[in-house]
Design a protein around this motif. Structure first.
Motif, PDB file in Angstrom:
ATOM      1  N   TYR A   1       1.896  -5.614   0.178  1.00  0.00           N
ATOM      2  CA  TYR A   1       1.708  -6.684   0.959  1.00  0.00           C
ATOM      3  C   TYR A   1       0.422  -7.615   0.392  1.00  0.00           C
ATOM      4  CZ  TYR A   1       0.398  -9.358   5.523  1.00  0.00           C
ATOM      5  OH  TYR A   1       0.249 -10.220   6.146  1.00  0.00           O
TER       6      TYR A   1
ATOM      7  N   ARG B   1       2.102   6.413   1.876  1.00  0.00           N
ATOM      8  CA  ARG B   1       3.202   5.311   2.205  1.00  0.00           C
ATOM      9  C   ARG B   1       2.575   3.964   2.665  1.00  0.00           C
ATOM     10  NH1 ARG B   1       8.183   6.585   6.001  1.00  0.00           N
ATOM     11  NH2 ARG B   1       6.434   6.162   7.610  1.00  0.00           N
ATOM     12  N   ASN B   2       1.717   4.233   3.823  1.00  0.00           N
ATOM     13  CA  ASN B   2       0.890   3.038   4.311  1.00  0.00           C
ATOM     14  C   ASN B   2       0.059   2.377   3.549  1.00  0.00           C
ATOM     15  OD1 ASN B   2       2.410   3.640   6.647  1.00  0.00           O
ATOM     16  ND2 ASN B   2       0.504   4.923   7.552  1.00  0.00           N
ATOM     17  N   ARG B   3      -0.468   3.126   2.441  1.00  0.00           N
ATOM     18  CA  ARG B   3      -1.301   2.382   1.609  1.00  0.00           C
ATOM     19  C   ARG B   3      -0.527   1.731   0.582  1.00  0.00           C
ATOM     20  NH1 ARG B   3      -6.752   3.774   1.704  1.00  0.00           N
ATOM     21  NH2 ARG B   3      -7.460   5.641   3.058  1.00  0.00           N
TER      22      ARG B   3
ATOM     23  N   ASN C   1      -5.835 -10.295   8.847  1.00  0.00           N
ATOM     24  CA  ASN C   1      -5.018  -8.941   9.328  1.00  0.00           C
ATOM     25  C   ASN C   1      -6.050  -8.117  10.335  1.00  0.00           C
ATOM     26  OD1 ASN C   1      -2.567  -8.189   7.601  1.00  0.00           O
ATOM     27  ND2 ASN C   1      -3.972  -9.414   6.304  1.00  0.00           N
TER      28      ASN C   1
ATOM     29  N   SER D   1       2.228   0.318   1.072  1.00  0.00           N
ATOM     30  CA  SER D   1       3.058  -0.683   1.748  1.00  0.00           C
ATOM     31  C   SER D   1       1.703  -1.795   1.755  1.00  0.00           C
ATOM     32  CB  SER D   1       3.383  -0.296   3.156  1.00  0.00           C
ATOM     33  OG  SER D   1       4.438   0.551   2.979  1.00  0.00           O
ATOM     34  N   LEU D   2       0.621  -1.339   2.098  1.00  0.00           N
ATOM     35  CA  LEU D   2      -0.459  -2.417   2.121  1.00  0.00           C
ATOM     36  C   LEU D   2      -0.962  -3.060   0.900  1.00  0.00           C
ATOM     37  CD1 LEU D   2      -2.627  -3.667   4.016  1.00  0.00           C
ATOM     38  CD2 LEU D   2      -4.192  -1.823   3.265  1.00  0.00           C
TER      39      LEU D   2
ATOM     40  N   LEU E   1       2.594  10.003   4.925  1.00  0.00           N
ATOM     41  CA  LEU E   1       2.421   8.899   5.847  1.00  0.00           C
ATOM     42  C   LEU E   1       1.209   8.036   5.177  1.00  0.00           C
ATOM     43  CD1 LEU E   1       3.664   7.253   8.236  1.00  0.00           C
ATOM     44  CD2 LEU E   1       2.171   8.476   9.501  1.00  0.00           C
ATOM     45  N   SER E   2       0.270   8.807   5.030  1.00  0.00           N
ATOM     46  CA  SER E   2      -1.097   7.904   4.511  1.00  0.00           C
ATOM     47  C   SER E   2      -0.745   7.072   3.264  1.00  0.00           C
ATOM     48  CB  SER E   2      -2.111   8.805   4.640  1.00  0.00           C
ATOM     49  OG  SER E   2      -3.353   7.929   4.137  1.00  0.00           O
TER      50      SER E   2
ATOM     51  N   HIS F   1       3.153  15.926   6.155  1.00  0.00           N
ATOM     52  CA  HIS F   1       3.725  14.735   6.713  1.00  0.00           C
ATOM     53  C   HIS F   1       2.556  13.727   6.788  1.00  0.00           C
ATOM     54  CE1 HIS F   1       6.037  12.063   9.310  1.00  0.00           C
ATOM     55  NE2 HIS F   1       5.099  12.136  10.066  1.00  0.00           N
ATOM     56  N   LYS F   2       1.375  13.953   7.282  1.00  0.00           N
ATOM     57  CA  LYS F   2       0.233  13.246   7.393  1.00  0.00           C
ATOM     58  C   LYS F   2      -0.099  12.702   6.024  1.00  0.00           C
ATOM     59  CE  LYS F   2      -1.626  15.040  11.531  1.00  0.00           C
ATOM     60  NZ  LYS F   2      -2.568  15.520  12.150  1.00  0.00           N
TER      61      LYS F   2
END
Length: 260
Positions: free
Chosen positions: A18, A10-12, A223, A14-15, A7-8, A3-4
């Motif tokens: 962006y 997915r966050n990267r 940011n 998304s970044l 999540l990592s 899960h971690k």
């Protein structure tokens, strides 16, 4: 654990999305800046050119002369001893113009300007100045980021040109105090070793490096967090990412140039 990791990732991702959107917005704002820039924004551009280009010019010129002199001395000693003296000029053109010049200039600009830009913009974030710009109808990207984007990109381009000029022309005069070299033969052999493709790749690298430096510095500046301790962290993240991006871009352009 999975899960971690997910999540990592997915966050990267998304970044990354962006950041790509921000770069697109920054390029658009820079084009609009060239059409109708306000007086205050033009002043930021002029000051950025002064700091990034004019003040860094002596450093880059001294580095260029030192590196060019070292390569020329190497050719006059080692390459001449093995009967390959003509490779000296090819080596100088390759290193000064195409490979080492643009990336060294980019590192100098990163050390000087990326830290300053990220620190200044993150300070604006911490002091709530960005909200003040938005409240008064001023776009922070158009007013703060676009002139810095143009200033750093143009400065990197011009510094690369001066680096090539000083690194190719002046070493022969320095070497005269150590090992006399025929100046006429030097320039004839040197200019015959410089190719149009080499110059084009140098220009392409300098422009891309300048865009990477300015976009990363402004991105991490905007940011940053709200705490004052985030200011040095923003500068650190900007410089670290810029170094990685420059090396990757340089490797990609170099490999692509040999393939095509």
């Amino acid at each position: 654990m999975f899960h971690k990791i997910g999540l990592s990732v997915r966050n990267r991702f998304s970044l990354l999305i962006y950041a790509l959107g921000y770069i697109g917005r920054l390029i658009t704002a820079s084009f609009l800046f060239l059409i109708h820039a306000k007086k205050a924004s033009r002043k930021i551009l002029v000051m950025q050119l002064l700091f990034t280009f004019v003040e860094a010019l002596p450093i880059c010129c001294i580095l260029a002369i030192g590196i060019g002199t070292s390569i020329l001395l190497l050719g006059n000693n080692f390459l001449l001893s093995i009967g390959q003296a003509n490779l000296t000029y090819t080596l100088m053109a390759l290193i000064i113009v195409r490979e080492f010049g643009p990336i060294l200039v980019a590192f100098v600009v990163t050390a000087r300007s990326a830290t300053a830009i990220a620190t200044e913009i993150s300070s604006n974030v911490v002091n709530h100045e960005i909200e003040a710009y938005i409240a008064t109808g001023i776009d922070p990207i158009s007013h703060l980021a676009a002139p810095r984007f143009l200033g750093v990109t143009l400065s990197t381009f011009f510094l690369s040109i001066y680096f090539s000029i000083f690194g190719l022309i002046f070493p022969v005069f320095v070497v005269q105090f150590i090992t006399p070299v025929n100046i006429g033969d030097y320039f004839n052999n040197l200019f015959s070793s410089i190719e149009i493709k080499m110059v084009f790749i140098s220009i392409l690298k300098s422009l891309i490096f300048g865009m990477l430096i300015s976009s990363s510095a402004t991105f991490y500046g905007f940011n940053s967090g709200r705490a004052s301790t985030e200011i040095p962290l923003a500068a650190l993240r900007a410089v670290s990412s810029v170094f990685v991006l420059i090396i990757l871009a340089d490797a990609f352009i170099t490999v692509l140039s040999y393939i095509l």
